[in-house]
Scaffold this active site. Structure first.
Site, short mmCIF file in Angstrom:
data_model
loop_
_atom_site.label_atom_id
_atom_site.label_comp_id
_atom_site.label_asym_id
_atom_site.label_seq_id
_atom_site.Cartn_x
_atom_site.Cartn_y
_atom_site.Cartn_z
N HIS A 1 44.56 -10.57 78.59
CA HIS A 1 45.31 -9.82 78.67
C HIS A 1 45.02 -8.29 78.91
CE1 HIS A 1 49.43 -7.65 77.39
NE2 HIS A 1 49.44 -8.12 78.65
N GLU B 1 43.54 -7.60 82.11
CA GLU B 1 44.42 -7.35 83.18
C GLU B 1 45.10 -5.89 83.10
OE1 GLU B 1 49.27 -7.55 82.70
OE2 GLU B 1 48.32 -9.50 82.27
N HIS B 2 45.07 -5.30 81.95
CA HIS B 2 45.41 -3.76 81.98
C HIS B 2 44.25 -3.11 82.21
CE1 HIS B 2 49.37 -4.10 80.15
NE2 HIS B 2 48.97 -5.17 79.59
#
Length: 88
Positions: free
Chosen positions: A27, A30-31
């Site tokens: 995650h 992803e950012h």
């Protein structure tokens, strides 16, 4: 003729692949992809370009995959796609 263009890419890595010592890594990655690339190093270049040209982007991380997507006015799709492809 279409007014908008959209694209998506799915990477076969998600939260289930995080090492125990780095929970949340997929995650986090992803950012981080949205924060610039070698070709487009500005932290907000991608999001700003999309916003200035009627577009938007999003991403999501599940257990086994991460999906990145965007849409933009068709007349600005070529550069938006180039910026998007730099993530990978």
């Amino acid at each position: 003729q279409a007014k908008t263009t959209a694209a998506a890419a799915t990477v076969a890595v998600g939260a289930a692949f995080d090492p125990r010592s780095l929970s949340g890594l997929a995650h986090f990655t992803e950012h981080m992809c949205f924060l610039g690339s070698e070709k487009y190093p500005g932290e907000n270049d991608y999001k700003s370009y999309l916003a200035q040209h009627g577009g938007r982007s999003n991403a999501s991380t599940s257990m086994h995959m991460t999906t990145y997507k965007f849409e933009v006015l068709a007349s600005h799709a070529q550069k938006a796609l180039d910026m998007f492809l730099q993530f990978f």
